[in-house]
Each structure stands twice: as C-alpha cells, then as structure tokens.
Design a protein around this motif. Structure first.
Motif, short mmCIF file in Angstrom:
data_model
loop_
_atom_site.label_atom_id
_atom_site.label_comp_id
_atom_site.label_asym_id
_atom_site.label_seq_id
_atom_site.Cartn_x
_atom_site.Cartn_y
_atom_site.Cartn_z
N ASP A 46 -3.32 17.77 8.63
CA ASP A 46 -2.17 18.38 7.85
C ASP A 46 -1.37 19.37 8.61
N ALA A 47 0.05 19.25 8.24
CA ALA A 47 0.90 19.79 9.04
C ALA A 47 0.78 21.36 9.14
N ALA A 48 0.24 21.87 8.11
CA ALA A 48 -0.22 23.41 7.72
C ALA A 48 -1.05 23.87 9.18
N TRP A 49 -1.79 23.15 9.72
CA TRP A 49 -2.82 23.51 10.63
C TRP A 49 -1.99 23.73 11.85
N GLN A 50 -0.73 23.45 12.16
CA GLN A 50 0.02 23.75 13.08
C GLN A 50 0.50 25.24 13.31
N GLN A 51 0.54 25.74 12.10
CA GLN A 51 0.79 27.20 11.91
C GLN A 51 -0.51 28.10 12.09
N ALA A 52 -1.47 27.45 12.30
CA ALA A 52 -2.80 28.43 12.22
C ALA A 52 -3.09 29.37 13.53
N SER A 53 -3.75 30.26 13.56
CA SER A 53 -4.36 31.00 14.64
C SER A 53 -5.29 30.18 15.16
N VAL A 54 -5.51 30.44 16.75
CA VAL A 54 -6.40 29.42 17.43
C VAL A 54 -7.19 30.52 17.88
N VAL A 55 -8.47 30.38 17.81
CA VAL A 55 -9.66 31.28 18.30
C VAL A 55 -10.65 30.51 19.00
N GLU A 56 -10.91 31.02 20.62
CA GLU A 56 -11.91 30.13 21.34
C GLU A 56 -13.28 30.79 20.94
N ILE A 57 -14.19 29.88 20.84
CA ILE A 57 -15.44 30.33 20.69
C ILE A 57 -16.38 29.88 21.74
N ASP A 58 -16.57 30.87 22.73
CA ASP A 58 -16.73 30.55 24.02
C ASP A 58 -17.87 31.41 24.54
N ILE A 59 -18.52 32.31 24.01
CA ILE A 59 -19.54 33.29 24.50
C ILE A 59 -20.84 33.21 24.15
N VAL A 60 -22.00 32.84 24.85
CA VAL A 60 -23.24 32.50 24.20
C VAL A 60 -24.01 34.01 24.29
N THR A 61 -24.26 34.18 22.95
CA THR A 61 -24.99 35.59 22.65
C THR A 61 -26.17 35.54 22.68
N PRO A 63 -29.67 32.57 23.57
CA PRO A 63 -30.72 33.47 24.08
C PRO A 63 -30.13 34.24 25.16
N PHE A 64 -29.03 33.92 25.61
CA PHE A 64 -28.36 34.62 26.97
C PHE A 64 -27.45 35.80 26.63
N ASP A 65 -27.35 36.47 27.45
CA ASP A 65 -26.67 37.90 27.43
C ASP A 65 -25.19 37.73 27.61
N ASN A 66 -24.45 37.17 26.71
CA ASN A 66 -22.91 37.06 26.68
C ASN A 66 -22.53 36.16 27.97
N THR A 67 -23.13 34.99 28.02
CA THR A 67 -22.67 34.17 29.44
C THR A 67 -21.48 33.16 28.80
N PRO A 68 -20.74 32.39 29.79
CA PRO A 68 -19.90 31.66 29.35
C PRO A 68 -20.49 30.30 28.66
N SER A 69 -19.86 29.90 27.61
CA SER A 69 -20.29 28.58 26.80
C SER A 69 -19.85 27.28 27.83
N PRO A 70 -21.34 26.36 27.51
CA PRO A 70 -20.85 25.16 28.21
C PRO A 70 -20.29 24.14 27.63
N VAL A 71 -20.00 24.67 26.26
CA VAL A 71 -19.07 23.66 25.47
C VAL A 71 -17.96 24.04 24.87
N THR A 72 -16.90 23.46 24.66
CA THR A 72 -15.75 23.94 24.07
C THR A 72 -15.45 24.08 22.49
N THR A 73 -15.23 25.03 22.16
CA THR A 73 -15.02 25.01 20.45
C THR A 73 -13.82 25.92 20.24
N ARG A 74 -13.15 25.50 19.41
CA ARG A 74 -12.10 26.19 18.77
C ARG A 74 -12.05 26.36 17.26
N ALA A 75 -11.65 27.51 16.74
CA ALA A 75 -11.43 27.68 15.36
C ALA A 75 -9.88 27.76 14.96
#
Length: 785
Positions: A46-61, A63-75
């Motif tokens: 939908d065109a509305a999603w072009q207006q959305a805020s994009v957030v990267e989900i990229d921190i492994v909390t 079992p590891f202690d805030n390490t970089p994520s091995p996969v890419t995820t966007r919200a």
C-alpha cells in the motif's frame, strides 16, 4: 501499621534521591499519521507504507549481550487515527529453515516470530505484547513488571497476516486503539515500545531495536519511546458478544440407566470503554464451560489442593489489575455465576480494578499447615474484589486490595496494603500486609467428619484418636469456629538481581486465623524465613555451544504460630543453557519435614508429629533438536513421606514430554508421567498418567483437536499400615477423551462443536465403563463498534 508506613516513607525518600541521580539517553520513534488506506494482507504494497517510520531491529539481546544481529530485520510504523500499523520485513539467508506452523492462538512460541511490546502509559509497570509467526498466527498477552508475570491469557481483537517469500518473510499488523488503555488527553502520546524478532536456529536469538542491559532485570524500564498518536481516539470501544450453547449431558451410576439433560443457554458479554482510561465488562448467564481440557495432574499422596489455571474470557480481561504478590483473586473459585461486572481503569498515576459476580455454588478452600481441603456451601454467594494502585514515581508503587465473599451464614473479607520500591536497576524491596475477618456456618466442620455423630467431631470428646482411626482431622479443627474470627498475613523481601549475582532475603507469614477465600490460599498457621543466592556465567563467543550457566542455592525454615518447627530446607542447583534451546538442570534438596499429626484431635506439632529428614535429587533436560520437535524429561529420586502411613519411603518420578509438528498443519503432543513410592521394603503405590493430544490446524482460523487422558493407579493393599485392605482399591483407572472442532474469526466470534466422555473402573482396563458424556455446540459473535 505505623511501622509499615514509616518503612514506606523511608523507601520513598531513598528511592526519590536515587531517581534524581539517574539519567539515560532515550531513543524516540516518531509515528507518522496517514490518510491513505492500508489493507492488512502481508504484502506491504500500500502507498501509505512509503510514509512510515523505518526502524532497524539489529541487536541480539539474548542469549548474547547486545551483539550485532546476523540477519536483517526492519519494522515500519504508521497510524491513521484509529489503528497502529506495523510491518516487519524479516530477511533470512535460508528461507527453507524458517520455523512456521499453523497453530491456535498463543501456541507458536518456538517459531520464527516478530512483534512489539507497548507500554501505553509509559510507566514501566504493564505492557501489551503482540507477536506473529510468518504465517500470521497471533500471540498476545500482558507483561506485569510489578509481579514479574508474563501471561498469554489476555486476548485482544487485532489483525495480522504473514507471507514467506524467497528472501525471508513479511508480517503486517493492525492494532486498533480501541482495544488499548491509554491516556487520551495527553498530546502527543509517548508510549514505551520495543520491536522484537525471534530467530530460532542453532541458538534462539532474541533480536531487538534497543539494548537490554544484563544487569537490569526490568525490561520495561529500558523500552524506547514511540511518540505521536496526536488526537487519537478510542471511539466508543463497544463490543457486544451474544452467545448460545446447545448441549446434551448424560450421566449414570455404575451400570444404571442413563439420565439425560438437555441444555439451551443463551448468554451475553459486553465490553465498553466508558472513557479511554476506564473499561467496563459485564456478563449475563455466561457459558463458563472451558473448551480446552485442563492439564491432567496426579493427586495421589498429596495433602494440598491442586491449582488450575483460569481460561474464561470475562475474568481474564484486564486480570492484571488485580495482581499482587499474594494470589488473592483466584477466579476459578467462582464456579457457576449468573452475572458478573468488572470495572478497570487507569488515570495518570492511579489504577483501579473492581469486579462483582454471584455464584450458584460456593466452594471454599480450607487451608492448614499440613494440608488443605475444599468445602461446599449450599445456596448462592456474592464475590467481589477491589484493587487500587498508585505510582508515586516510576520506581515506587503503593497499593490496596480488598476481597469479599458472602453467603448465608458465611462471609470472608480481606483487606491489605502493599508497596514496591525499585532503588536502582538491580535492587527491589516489596512488602504486603493483609488482614482478614471470617465467619463460617456453624455446621461447616461436619463436612470433614468421618462420622454422623456430632459428638465424635468434638475434640474434647475424642479419645484414642490417632492414625489408626479418627473421625476428625485438621480441617475439622480449623472450621469448628464460633462467631467471627480474624487473622493476618505478611510477605516481604529484598532482592538484588544483577548481571552476575543474585541474592534475596524474604519473610512471609499467614497466621492460623487468616483466610483468603476468594484467592488460592492453601496454607495458614506458618511463618517462613528465606535466604537465597545465585551466580551467573555467560559465554558470548561466536559459535559457542553453551550460552549461560547458573549456580543457585537457598535456605529456608518454617514454623507454626507456636514456633514449632514444620520444615527446614536447603537447596542447591545448577542450570546450563546451550544450543538448540536446550537446558540441563540438576538440583539437590535436603529437607527436614514433619509428617501427619499422630493425634488428629490436636493441632500441635511438637510431640504430635514425626520429623523426617529427606534427600531428594532432581534432573531436568529439554531440547529442540530441529524445527517442529520439542523434548523434555524430568527425573526425581529420593526420600518422601508416605502420608497415609506416617513413615519415610523412597520415591521415583519420571515425566516425559514429546511435542512434534511433522508439518505445518499437524501437532502431536504426549505427556507421560510415572510416579511410585516404596516403604518398608515393598511398594506402596504406582501412579501413571498419559495425556495425548492431536491437533490438525486447517488454517489460522480453524482446527480439530482430539484429547486422550488416562490415569492408572495401583496400590499395594497390604502395605498401608492404618487402613483395612478391604477399604483400599488395588486399582483405579479413569479414561477421558474429547473431540473438538473450532472456527475462530477472533477471540469472541467463534464456533465450537465437541463431544467428551469419561470412563472409570477399579478393575482391569477392559472393564472401563462410561458414566459421563457430553455433546455440545457453542456459537458467539462479537459486534464491535
């Protein structure tokens, strides 16, 4: 009470000073508003999603202690004045490894999952959570920071769709504002938020858009801020859900004729948001029959009542408003209500919950320090609860709770105050003080007599009353009361839970006169002191086969009101968390515990019980070796009291669980329990329990499920010291099964059709005979405005 207030005031002062010194950098996500239409279909085109805020989900909390994520995820986040929309784009290097099964609501833990936590008051006490697997199967619930509970019992009405593609998967969610509680008057809104992805492979990675510090066990205190929602309205927030149950019940005694009863029961549930802060629930002639079989439990050689989870929607909605450290509102006590009403709400720093319901029957849990029983009163009762909570700051809460049960010649009232102070990220102090007043019917104690002669139930008239035969017991003594009696309870503890160290000091007491009859209070006439500590180790190396190791120990001692020893216990345990979501747990317990009373006409412990010293070993392991398979095993071996014969024996317990989904639609779950007890060189009993369930999920909305539960107990009639062998059944078997079809558009618009049957015998398996069967259809529709 003055001492309690002084402690609270001191805590307020110290915590305020501590809070003044704390500062943190805050991550803010601005939520834009759109006028464009959004269709929830899992495509995000939908065109509305072009207006959305994009957030990267990229921190492994974990079992590891805030390490970089091995996969890419966007919200992607956007709102339109009536709903919050969230889209997740979850890339995967090997989409064939995605774990996604069609299951009923709240059953998809262990799958690939994406979702959000929302603290709509941004006060770090409660948060909604909304998750979905890649097929759109929903998981929702409430996290309560004050009690530490995470419950999937609450069900909201929202929409989600998911699709797996060649790059990973996409999930699209619509969260209507009408189902959320928030302060509508605040402009703009600031909500606590965390965006989460679960990535279960060799390790089950919990991936977030924020850092979660290991030394801070308050996750809700670390949420980011979602800012926006200007002029959002909840609308009328009105849900009217009529329902109809048509059923036929048939019962019989032994080989007698079947007696049938046809049921035609209409009912009505109403959920109305009076204001954005206040929610009203009402129910008339509700169908509170559950459509999910309770988990079977073994009760042999057990002196206390068993706990059963609540599943009924009216009581579950906003149930967290009534939560405290004591379980004072256990709504399964309300068995057959004709009506119920509940008001819950929050305004600024204040929250309030009130409910009232009648009950056609009145069941009362009669507590003690060596056992509990259930009494039943004739006639209806009125049940009510009130809970108030005030957040002095984000770190300090003060609350009040009252509960009431009232019937002819019976009443119980409980009133209490509680406080919780969080000094910093690791240190928490809690205290709750309760007072009760109770009046029993004059003849209540006779339900627990083993004789019809009232004189034989009077302790002063009893002679030679011992384990070889007695007409009275602890429950007779605790219910043979004249007039109104009162009691008190206290629970307090201080805990430190940091990155590497945990310790706790606790004290609780419930004196002999205390009753909390609307709650689940099975023990009175005791006080308990506890000290506990633990050490944590972590392994954050890339490719490591284990992630966390915990060494834990505690010591506690329990006396009755007369300072007579009931129990002294020392525990030490070790737990290892490793790859494939595996856990290995080992524990050793040294326990000194008194057995049953020798003279049943007295409540004395010293000189009237035997103190047994026991050593118990426990081993538990679980693993998910590959997608769709979960295994666990629990072993216990050691000393145990044979309560029927007042002697020490040796117990063995083996429980195994196999949960297997061979494809997206089919789930097979087997839980097998074996338990036995030997004493004086011979077996006393063997108890076996088999709980087998098969579910075929056609799609997100419909499934068919079959449940089989079989209990098989065998007793050695000649190894019961104080019972006539002719009075003991050498075998007792019961078998029940249920077949259920369900179609759910949402949690309140449903269609159910089912059949269940119960069989039992004291002979061989082939002699099982049905004595209870039921066929039913239930239809309900939620009209939402």
């Amino acid at each position: 009470m003055r001492a309690l207030l002084a402690v609270v005031c001191l805590m307020l002062t110290l915590s305020s000073a501590q809070a003044a010194t704390q500062s943190s950098s805050e991550q803010i996500i601005t939520i834009p508003k759109t006028e464009l239409a959004i269709t929830v279909d899992g495509k995000l085109d939908d065109a509305a999603w072009q207006q959305a805020s994009v957030v990267e989900i990229d921190i492994v909390t974990r079992p590891f202690d805030n390490t970089p994520s091995p996969v890419t995820t966007r919200a992607l986040l956007i709102e339109n004045g009536s709903s919050l929309y969230i889209g997740f784009i979850a890339d995967d290097p090997d989409p064939k490894q995605i774990r996604a099964f069609l299951k009923d609501r709240d059953k998809s833990w262990g799958d690939d999952i994406v979702g959000v936590k929302l603290d709509t008051y941004n006060n770090q006490n409660l948060a909604y959570r909304f998750f979905s697997n890649p097929l759109g199967v929903q998981i929702d619930g409430i996290e309560n920071e004050l009690t530490g509970n995470e419950s999937d019992a609450w069900d909201g009405i929202w929409d989600s769709k998911g699709q797996i593609n060649e790059h990973g998967y996409v999930v699209e969610m619509e969260l209507p504002f009408r189902m959320l509680n928030f302060a509508e008057s605040q402009q703009p809104q600031d909500w606590g938020i965390e965006l989460v992805r679960r990535y279960p492979r060799e390790q089950n990675l919990r991936i977030s858009h924020i850092r979660l510090e290991r030394g801070n066990k308050c996750e809700l205190c670390q949420l980011a801020t979602a800012r926006g929602f200007s002029n959002v309205k909840q609308g009328q927030n009105l849900t009217i859900a009529p329902a109809l149950v048509v059923a036929r019940d048939e019962t019989r005694d032994d080989d007698g004729p079947w007696q049938s009863d046809n049921e035609f029961e209409p009912s009505l549930d109403v959920r109305w948001g009076i204001t954005p802060d206040i929610l009203f629930n009402a129910t008339l002639n509700p169908d509170f029959s559950t459509v999910e079989t309770d988990q079977a439990q073994l009760s042999i050689n057990n002196t206390f009542a068993l706990f059963v989870k609540e599943k009924r929607p009216f009581f579950l909605d906003n149930a967290d408003y009534f939560s405290t450290d004591y379980n004072l509102v256990y709504t399964r006590n309300i068995y057959a209500p004709n009506y119920g009403g509940k008001l819950t709400g929050r305004h600024n720093n204040h929250s309030l919950g009130v409910f009232i319901a009648d009950d056609e029957t009145t069941n009362i849990l009669i507590p003690g320090n060596r056992g509990s029983s259930v009494a039943e009163l004739e006639g209806e009762s009125t049940n009510a609860a009130l809970r108030y909570n005030y957040d002095y700051t984000q770190d300090i809460t003060v609350g009040w709770i009252s509960t009431v049960r009232d019937a002819d010649d019976y009443r119980n009232q409980v009133h209490g105050v509680d406080t919780r102070v969080r000094f910093n990220d690791t240190d928490v102090f809690q205290l709750q003080k309760l007072y009760s007043r109770t009046e029993y019917p004059d003849d209540l104690y006779q339900q627990f007599c083993d004789t019809d002669d009232d004189a034989d139930c009077q302790p002063q008239h009893v002679e030679d009353c011992d384990l070889t035969g007695c007409d009275i017991n602890e429950q007779v003594l605790r219910t043979n009361k004249e007039g109104t009696f009162s009691g008190h309870a206290l629970k307090t503890d201080f805990s430190h839970d940091g990155k590497y160290w945990f310790y706790k000091l606790g004290y609780e007491e419930q004196n002999s006169g205390f009753r909390g009859d609307l709650g689940f209070i099975g023990k009175v006439d005791y006080n308990r002191k506890q000290i506990a500590g633990a050490r944590y180790w972590y392994n954050d190396e890339d490719g490591a086969w284990w992630q966390k190791f915990r060494l834990y120990s505690d010591w506690d001692i329990t006396h009755n009101d007369n300072d007579e020893l009931i129990e002294k216990e020392f525990d030490i345990s070790a737990r290892l968390d490793a790859n494939y979501e595996s856990e290995l747990f080992f524990a050793y317990t040294r326990r000194d515990l008194v057995g049953p009373r020798i003279d049943q006409s007295k409540l004395d412990i010293d000189g009237n019980t035997t103190l047994f010293s026991m050593d118990v070993f426990q081993l538990f392991g679980e693993v998910k070796p590959f997608s769709g398979l979960y295994l666990n095993t629990k072993l216990e071996y050691g000393d145990a009291i044979d309560f029927a014969s007042n002697r020490l024996g040796t117990k063995r317990l083996l429980r195994t669980v196999i949960d297997w989904s061979p494809n997206q639609h089919l789930q097979l779950k087997l839980r097998q329990t074996y338990r036995d007890l030997d004493a004086d060189g011979a077996n006393v009993f063997i108890a076996r329990l088999t709980d087998f369930r098969v579910t075929y999920q056609f799609n997100v909305q419909s499934f068919v499920r079959g449940s089989l539960i079989y209990k098989n107990n065998a007793r050695n009639k000649n190894n019961y010291l104080y019972d006539d062998p002719e009075d003991i059944d050498a075998h007792s078997r019961n078998f029940s099964f249920e077949l259920l079809y369900a179609y759910k558009i949402n949690p309140q618009t449903v269609f159910y059709a089912g059949y269940s049957e119960y069989q039992d015998t004291t002979e061989d398996f082939s002699d099982l005979e049905a004595n209870d069967r039921r066929a039913f259809v239930k239809v309900s529709y939620a009209w939402i405005r």
